[in-house]
Write a protein that holds these residues in place. Structure first.
Motif, PDB file in Angstrom:
ATOM      1  N   GLU A  23       1.044   3.200  -9.660  1.00  0.00           N
ATOM      2  CA  GLU A  23       0.524   1.851  -9.939  1.00  0.00           C
ATOM      3  C   GLU A  23       1.382   1.129 -10.980  1.00  0.00           C
ATOM      4  OE1 GLU A  23      -3.756  -0.144 -10.851  1.00  0.00           O
ATOM      5  OE2 GLU A  23      -3.198   1.544 -12.145  1.00  0.00           O
ATOM      6  N   LYS A  24       1.693   1.812 -12.074  1.00  0.00           N
ATOM      7  CA  LYS A  24       2.509   1.212 -13.131  1.00  0.00           C
ATOM      8  C   LYS A  24       3.888   0.830 -12.598  1.00  0.00           C
ATOM      9  CE  LYS A  24       4.248   2.099 -17.774  1.00  0.00           C
ATOM     10  NZ  LYS A  24       4.370   3.075 -18.856  1.00  0.00           N
ATOM     11  N   SER A  32      -2.411  16.444 -11.708  1.00  0.00           N
ATOM     12  CA  SER A  32      -3.493  15.475 -11.784  1.00  0.00           C
ATOM     13  C   SER A  32      -3.214  14.309 -10.839  1.00  0.00           C
ATOM     14  CB  SER A  32      -3.643  14.950 -13.214  1.00  0.00           C
ATOM     15  OG  SER A  32      -4.490  13.817 -13.232  1.00  0.00           O
ATOM     16  N   TYR A  33      -4.071  14.154  -9.834  1.00  0.00           N
ATOM     17  CA  TYR A  33      -3.921  13.038  -8.900  1.00  0.00           C
ATOM     18  C   TYR A  33      -4.095  11.710  -9.616  1.00  0.00           C
ATOM     19  CZ  TYR A  33      -4.414  16.726  -5.462  1.00  0.00           C
ATOM     20  OH  TYR A  33      -4.242  17.865  -4.740  1.00  0.00           O
ATOM     21  N   ALA A  34      -4.933  11.683 -10.632  1.00  0.00           N
ATOM     22  CA  ALA A  34      -5.132  10.458 -11.418  1.00  0.00           C
ATOM     23  C   ALA A  34      -3.833  10.062 -12.119  1.00  0.00           C
ATOM     24  CB  ALA A  34      -6.254  10.647 -12.436  1.00  0.00           C
ATOM     25  N   ASP A  35      -3.114  11.044 -12.654  1.00  0.00           N
ATOM     26  CA  ASP A  35      -1.833  10.761 -13.316  1.00  0.00           C
ATOM     27  C   ASP A  35      -0.798  10.243 -12.310  1.00  0.00           C
ATOM     28  OD1 ASP A  35      -2.951  11.601 -15.682  1.00  0.00           O
ATOM     29  OD2 ASP A  35      -1.896  13.534 -15.718  1.00  0.00           O
ATOM     30  N   GLU A  65       0.870  -1.175   0.000  1.00  0.00           N
ATOM     31  CA  GLU A  65       0.000   0.000   0.000  1.00  0.00           C
ATOM     32  C   GLU A  65       0.906   1.223   0.000  1.00  0.00           C
ATOM     33  OE1 GLU A  65      -2.441   1.429   3.614  1.00  0.00           O
ATOM     34  OE2 GLU A  65      -3.765   0.116   2.463  1.00  0.00           O
ATOM     35  N   VAL A  66       0.566   2.228  -0.806  1.00  0.00           N
ATOM     36  CA  VAL A  66       1.402   3.420  -0.926  1.00  0.00           C
ATOM     37  C   VAL A  66       0.562   4.660  -0.635  1.00  0.00           C
ATOM     38  CG1 VAL A  66       2.849   4.801  -2.478  1.00  0.00           C
ATOM     39  CG2 VAL A  66       2.841   2.303  -2.687  1.00  0.00           C
ATOM     40  N   ASP A  67       1.064   5.514   0.247  1.00  0.00           N
ATOM     41  CA  ASP A  67       0.490   6.842   0.475  1.00  0.00           C
ATOM     42  C   ASP A  67       1.455   7.846  -0.134  1.00  0.00           C
ATOM     43  OD1 ASP A  67      -1.581   5.777   1.976  1.00  0.00           O
ATOM     44  OD2 ASP A  67      -0.652   6.248   3.900  1.00  0.00           O
ATOM     45  N   ALA A  68       0.921   8.808  -0.863  1.00  0.00           N
ATOM     46  CA  ALA A  68       1.757   9.850  -1.460  1.00  0.00           C
ATOM     47  C   ALA A  68       1.262  11.210  -0.989  1.00  0.00           C
ATOM     48  CB  ALA A  68       1.704   9.766  -2.979  1.00  0.00           C
ATOM     49  N   GLU A  69       2.149  11.952  -0.365  1.00  0.00           N
ATOM     50  CA  GLU A  69       1.848  13.318   0.054  1.00  0.00           C
ATOM     51  C   GLU A  69       2.624  14.255  -0.858  1.00  0.00           C
ATOM     52  OE1 GLU A  69       3.072  16.080   3.761  1.00  0.00           O
ATOM     53  OE2 GLU A  69       2.109  14.183   4.285  1.00  0.00           O
ATOM     54  N   LEU A  70       1.895  15.078  -1.601  1.00  0.00           N
ATOM     55  CA  LEU A  70       2.504  15.986  -2.573  1.00  0.00           C
ATOM     56  C   LEU A  70       2.413  17.419  -2.063  1.00  0.00           C
ATOM     57  CD1 LEU A  70       0.633  14.586  -5.704  1.00  0.00           C
ATOM     58  CD2 LEU A  70       2.735  13.724  -4.685  1.00  0.00           C
ATOM     59  N   ASN A  92       5.200  -3.098 -12.364  1.00  0.00           N
ATOM     60  CA  ASN A  92       6.193  -3.460 -13.375  1.00  0.00           C
ATOM     61  C   ASN A  92       7.636  -3.546 -12.874  1.00  0.00           C
ATOM     62  OD1 ASN A  92       4.501  -3.703 -15.779  1.00  0.00           O
ATOM     63  ND2 ASN A  92       4.079  -1.545 -15.420  1.00  0.00           N
ATOM     64  N   ASN A  93       7.831  -3.412 -11.576  1.00  0.00           N
ATOM     65  CA  ASN A  93       9.178  -3.485 -11.020  1.00  0.00           C
ATOM     66  C   ASN A  93       9.228  -4.522  -9.907  1.00  0.00           C
ATOM     67  OD1 ASN A  93      10.932  -1.179 -12.226  1.00  0.00           O
ATOM     68  ND2 ASN A  93       8.917  -0.293 -11.885  1.00  0.00           N
ATOM     69  N   ASN A  94      10.400  -5.104  -9.726  1.00  0.00           N
ATOM     70  CA  ASN A  94      10.575  -6.152  -8.745  1.00  0.00           C
ATOM     71  C   ASN A  94      11.831  -5.864  -7.927  1.00  0.00           C
ATOM     72  OD1 ASN A  94      10.723  -8.516  -7.310  1.00  0.00           O
ATOM     73  ND2 ASN A  94      10.609  -9.852  -9.087  1.00  0.00           N
ATOM     74  N   TYR A  95      11.659  -5.659  -6.624  1.00  0.00           N
ATOM     75  CA  TYR A  95      12.774  -5.377  -5.734  1.00  0.00           C
ATOM     76  C   TYR A  95      12.751  -6.338  -4.559  1.00  0.00           C
ATOM     77  CZ  TYR A  95      13.143  -0.955  -8.244  1.00  0.00           C
ATOM     78  OH  TYR A  95      13.302  -0.012  -9.215  1.00  0.00           O
ATOM     79  N   ASN A  96      13.887  -6.527  -3.934  1.00  0.00           N
ATOM     80  CA  ASN A  96      13.979  -7.357  -2.739  1.00  0.00           C
ATOM     81  C   ASN A  96      13.594  -6.594  -1.476  1.00  0.00           C
ATOM     82  OD1 ASN A  96      14.886  -9.775  -3.979  1.00  0.00           O
ATOM     83  ND2 ASN A  96      16.930  -8.900  -4.146  1.00  0.00           N
ATOM     84  N   LEU A  97      13.749  -5.265  -1.497  1.00  0.00           N
ATOM     85  CA  LEU A  97      13.509  -4.441  -0.312  1.00  0.00           C
ATOM     86  C   LEU A  97      12.432  -3.401  -0.575  1.00  0.00           C
ATOM     87  CD1 LEU A  97      17.250  -3.644   0.529  1.00  0.00           C
ATOM     88  CD2 LEU A  97      15.818  -5.396   1.602  1.00  0.00           C
TER      89      LEU A  97
END
Length: 104
Positions: A45-46, A36-39, A13-18, A50-55
């Motif tokens: 999300e993308k 644009s919050y949608a952007d 889960e990700v929270d983003a404070e801009l 589409n990325n894979n990390y160990n940490l």
């Protein structure tokens, strides 16, 4: 990351404070004057899908870098990345990492 998490995947889960100076930059009812919050959501999300990390620290840092580069008009960003169902003995709901950065 544990082997089980690699095989089964994990719930994040990700929270983003801009921080964006709307008082100075948004003078009209026009989407072109703001972010644009949608952007931003689609960028996060993308990236996550589409990325894979160990940490999760790497997830947080690389996602933050991408957002700062993708949205240079944003003054600063704070991301909180939460990982649930961590296979560690103990009483807790999740593990959370917080990172911050700025375009200044």
């Amino acid at each position: 990351m544990f082997a089980e998490e690699k095989k089964l995947g994990q719930r994040l889960e990700v929270d983003a404070e801009l921080t964006y100076p709307i008082e100075q930059k948004v003078k009209h009812d026009d989407l072109h004057e703001t972010v644009s919050y949608a952007d931003v959501y689609q960028t996060i999300e993308k990236f996550i899908l589409n990325n894979n990390y160990n940490l999760i620290e790497s997830v947080a840092n690389h996602c933050l870098d991408l957002l700062l580069k993708s949205y240079p008009t944003i003054d600063s960003i704070t991301l909180k990345v939460r990982k649930y169902s961590v296979p560690i003995a103990g009483i807790f709901d999740n593990i959370e990492i917080e990172v911050s950065g700025s375009n200044k």
